[in-house]
Write an enzyme that holds these catalytic residues in place. Sequence first.
Site, PDB file in Angstrom:
ATOM      1  N   CYS A   1      14.541 -12.185 -85.985  1.00 50.22           N
ATOM      2  CA  CYS A   1      14.905 -10.918 -86.647  1.00 50.22           C
ATOM      3  C   CYS A   1      15.291  -9.821 -85.652  1.00 50.22           C
ATOM      4  O   CYS A   1      15.871  -8.814 -86.043  1.00 50.22           O
ATOM      5  CB  CYS A   1      13.766 -10.442 -87.535  1.00 50.22           C
ATOM      6  SG  CYS A   1      13.289 -11.642 -88.776  1.00 50.22           S
TER       7      CYS A   1
ATOM      8  N   HIS B   1      14.697  -3.019 -88.825  1.00 45.40           N
ATOM      9  CA  HIS B   1      14.740  -4.351 -89.421  1.00 45.40           C
ATOM     10  C   HIS B   1      14.085  -4.275 -90.792  1.00 45.40           C
ATOM     11  O   HIS B   1      13.001  -3.691 -90.952  1.00 45.40           O
ATOM     12  CB  HIS B   1      13.988  -5.349 -88.535  1.00 45.40           C
ATOM     13  CG  HIS B   1      13.765  -6.657 -89.212  1.00 45.40           C
ATOM     14  ND1 HIS B   1      14.791  -7.363 -89.812  1.00 45.40           N
ATOM     15  CD2 HIS B   1      12.628  -7.383 -89.418  1.00 45.40           C
ATOM     16  CE1 HIS B   1      14.288  -8.467 -90.345  1.00 45.40           C
ATOM     17  NE2 HIS B   1      12.987  -8.499 -90.132  1.00 45.40           N
TER      18      HIS B   1
ATOM     19  N   ASN C   1      14.855  -9.848 -96.673  1.00 45.29           N
ATOM     20  CA  ASN C   1      14.837  -9.887 -95.211  1.00 45.29           C
ATOM     21  C   ASN C   1      15.941 -10.851 -94.760  1.00 45.29           C
ATOM     22  O   ASN C   1      15.830 -12.062 -94.951  1.00 45.29           O
ATOM     23  CB  ASN C   1      13.456 -10.368 -94.754  1.00 45.29           C
ATOM     24  CG  ASN C   1      13.327 -10.474 -93.243  1.00 45.29           C
ATOM     25  OD1 ASN C   1      14.316 -10.468 -92.521  1.00 45.29           O
ATOM     26  ND2 ASN C   1      12.104 -10.592 -92.764  1.00 45.29           N
TER      27      ASN C   1
HETATM   28  N1  ACO Z   1       3.613 -14.455-105.721  1.00 45.64           N
HETATM   29  C1  ACO Z   1       2.375 -14.349-106.188  1.00 45.64           C
HETATM   30  N2  ACO Z   1       1.268 -14.526-105.437  1.00 45.64           N
HETATM   31  C2  ACO Z   1       1.457 -14.802-104.145  1.00 45.64           C
HETATM   32  C3  ACO Z   1       2.726 -14.930-103.574  1.00 45.64           C
HETATM   33  C4  ACO Z   1       3.842 -14.741-104.424  1.00 45.64           C
HETATM   34  N3  ACO Z   1       5.114 -14.822-103.983  1.00 45.64           N
HETATM   35  N4  ACO Z   1       2.594 -15.204-102.255  1.00 45.64           N
HETATM   36  C5  ACO Z   1       1.288 -15.246-101.997  1.00 45.64           C
HETATM   37  N5  ACO Z   1       0.585 -15.011-103.143  1.00 45.64           N
HETATM   38  C6  ACO Z   1      -0.850 -14.960-103.325  1.00 45.64           C
HETATM   39  C7  ACO Z   1      -1.595 -15.672-102.222  1.00 45.64           C
HETATM   40  O1  ACO Z   1      -1.634 -17.065-102.494  1.00 45.64           O
HETATM   41  C8  ACO Z   1      -2.954 -15.031-102.320  1.00 45.64           C
HETATM   42  O2  ACO Z   1      -3.648 -15.638-103.406  1.00 45.64           O
HETATM   43  P1  ACO Z   1      -5.220 -15.976-103.262  1.00 45.64           P
HETATM   44  O3  ACO Z   1      -5.891 -14.647-103.012  1.00 45.64           O
HETATM   45  O4  ACO Z   1      -5.535 -16.580-104.588  1.00 45.64           O
HETATM   46  O5  ACO Z   1      -5.319 -16.909-102.104  1.00 45.64           O
HETATM   47  C9  ACO Z   1      -2.644 -13.599-102.761  1.00 45.64           C
HETATM   48  O6  ACO Z   1      -1.288 -13.616-103.246  1.00 45.64           O
HETATM   49  C10 ACO Z   1      -2.755 -12.584-101.652  1.00 45.64           C
HETATM   50  O7  ACO Z   1      -2.107 -13.087-100.539  1.00 45.64           O
HETATM   51  P2  ACO Z   1      -2.067 -12.254 -99.223  1.00 45.64           P
HETATM   52  O8  ACO Z   1      -1.402 -13.079 -98.174  1.00 45.64           O
HETATM   53  O9  ACO Z   1      -3.416 -11.683 -98.961  1.00 45.64           O
HETATM   54  O10 ACO Z   1      -1.111 -11.045 -99.647  1.00 45.64           O
HETATM   55  P3  ACO Z   1      -0.788  -9.784 -98.801  1.00 45.64           P
HETATM   56  O11 ACO Z   1      -1.087  -8.579 -99.591  1.00 45.64           O
HETATM   57  O12 ACO Z   1      -1.298  -9.874 -97.417  1.00 45.64           O
HETATM   58  O13 ACO Z   1       0.811  -9.889 -98.691  1.00 45.64           O
HETATM   59  C11 ACO Z   1       2.687 -10.624 -97.427  1.00 45.64           C
HETATM   60  C12 ACO Z   1       1.453 -11.041 -98.163  1.00 45.64           C
HETATM   61  C13 ACO Z   1       3.630  -9.881 -98.369  1.00 45.64           C
HETATM   62  C14 ACO Z   1       3.405 -11.866 -96.916  1.00 45.64           C
HETATM   63  C15 ACO Z   1       2.263  -9.687 -96.248  1.00 45.64           C
HETATM   64  O14 ACO Z   1       1.301 -10.317 -95.454  1.00 45.64           O
HETATM   65  C16 ACO Z   1       3.429  -9.297 -95.423  1.00 45.64           C
HETATM   66  O15 ACO Z   1       4.241  -8.491 -95.842  1.00 45.64           O
HETATM   67  N6  ACO Z   1       3.532  -9.813 -94.184  1.00 45.64           N
HETATM   68  C17 ACO Z   1       4.687  -9.607 -93.366  1.00 45.64           C
HETATM   69  C18 ACO Z   1       5.563 -10.794 -93.589  1.00 45.64           C
HETATM   70  C19 ACO Z   1       6.999 -10.566 -93.297  1.00 45.64           C
HETATM   71  O16 ACO Z   1       7.569  -9.523 -93.515  1.00 45.64           O
HETATM   72  N7  ACO Z   1       7.625 -11.624 -92.804  1.00 45.64           N
HETATM   73  C20 ACO Z   1       9.019 -11.608 -92.558  1.00 45.64           C
HETATM   74  C21 ACO Z   1       9.353 -12.258 -91.308  1.00 45.64           C
HETATM   75  S1  ACO Z   1       8.799 -11.363 -89.898  1.00 45.64           S
HETATM   76  C22 ACO Z   1       9.620  -9.985 -89.778  1.00 45.64           C
HETATM   77  O17 ACO Z   1      10.647  -9.872 -90.359  1.00 45.64           O
HETATM   78  C23 ACO Z   1       9.087  -8.904 -88.997  1.00 45.64           C
END
Ligand code: ACO
Length: 321
Positions: A114, A248, A278
């Site tokens: 990214c 980004h 993204n």
């Molecule tokens: N729909 C519904 N539920 C979901 C989904 C979905 N798409 N994805 C995960 N869940 C569930 C999980 O299974 C979990 O369930 P559980 O509690 O029963 O196990 C629950 O939602 C919570 O999951 P978390 O991972 O705790 O959710 P969080 O609030 O941390 O958000 C997220 C997850 C959005 C991925 C967050 O960690 C994030 O934004 N991280 C950054 C990731 C990113 O931007 N990556 C891009 C590449 S890197 C970059 O560009 C910089």
Amino acid sequence: MTTYSRIIGVGSYLPERILTNADLEKIVDTNDEWIVSRTGIRERHLAAPDQFTSDLALRASQAALQYADIDPASLDLIILGTTTPDRIFPSTACLVQDKLGAGGCPAFDVQAVCTGFVYALSIADKFIRSGSAKRALVIGAETFSRLLDWTDRGTCVLFGDGAGAVVLEAAQEPGIYSSHLYAEGQYNNSLTVPGYIAEGRLQGGNGFTTMNGAEVFKLAVANMSSAVKEALTVNQFSIDDVDWVVPHQANTRILGAVAKKLQLPSSKVVQTVSEHGNTSAASVPLALDTAVRDGRIQPGHNLMLCAMGGGFTWGSALLKF
Ligand code: ACO
């Protein structure tokens, strides 16, 4: 007299097909409310089966060249940031060069996920400052959807396809004031497609994106903020001197947290993640082009670009548009 590089053209391209959160609800166990509240993403664009990264890059490049009103044959450098090249080799930059009819100049890809566009921009700036090039095409382009496991709701809802490009030209005044690049390879497993090709097929790991979301979130906020602060300090700018931050586009919560850390009003942060998802290396030039064409970014504005991606890699660039 010092030579700088400045942007003389911007362009972008998004494939026609739009995949909404409602569409995703039919594919995996997810819902619009979860996706919007966690990421801000409402829809993303997907490349057609016969469209490759070089096709998206070509359309964005043609738009940037048209904006700059220059002939592709006058380019003396092409650098393309991508994680999803058309082929293992040659580089996608060479394929774009051929399609543009811009043969002869150096053309190569940069792999910083990214952060790919910020890396590519910084390298092109250094070519121009050193006198090795006068006119560079810098592209960020991805068909990231091809690296997604459409049964993994934790990743497939986040990404989209697209491309953005800028034309840089030598100038007597900035232009790009400075750029700052970093990497910390100890996080190589935190965001990765672990497979590799040997003996004619995919070996080791797999060909899908895997991610430690919480770690990415935490380090994206910390690293993008620190790269922005460094660019401000080096150039003796305050955050108030910046007209627009073009970050980004990972998700709105990351962007909100970066703005808070920098004591920057969210209204100064260009956000396109809701409509683009993204798009990895394409996201910064896509956001830049969007804000130029809708009139928010005006000539003379000070822009702060910043990004963070797999590696981890991160970086920033401060420039006058
Ligand atoms: N729909 C519904 N539920 C979901 C989904 C979905 N798409 N994805 C995960 N869940 C569930 C999980 O299974 C979990 O369930 P559980 O509690 O029963 O196990 C629950 O939602 C919570 O999951 P978390 O991972 O705790 O959710 P969080 O609030 O941390 O958000 C997220 C997850 C959005 C991925 C967050 O960690 C994030 O934004 N991280 C950054 C990731 C990113 O931007 N990556 C891009 C590449 S890197 C970059 O560009 C910089």
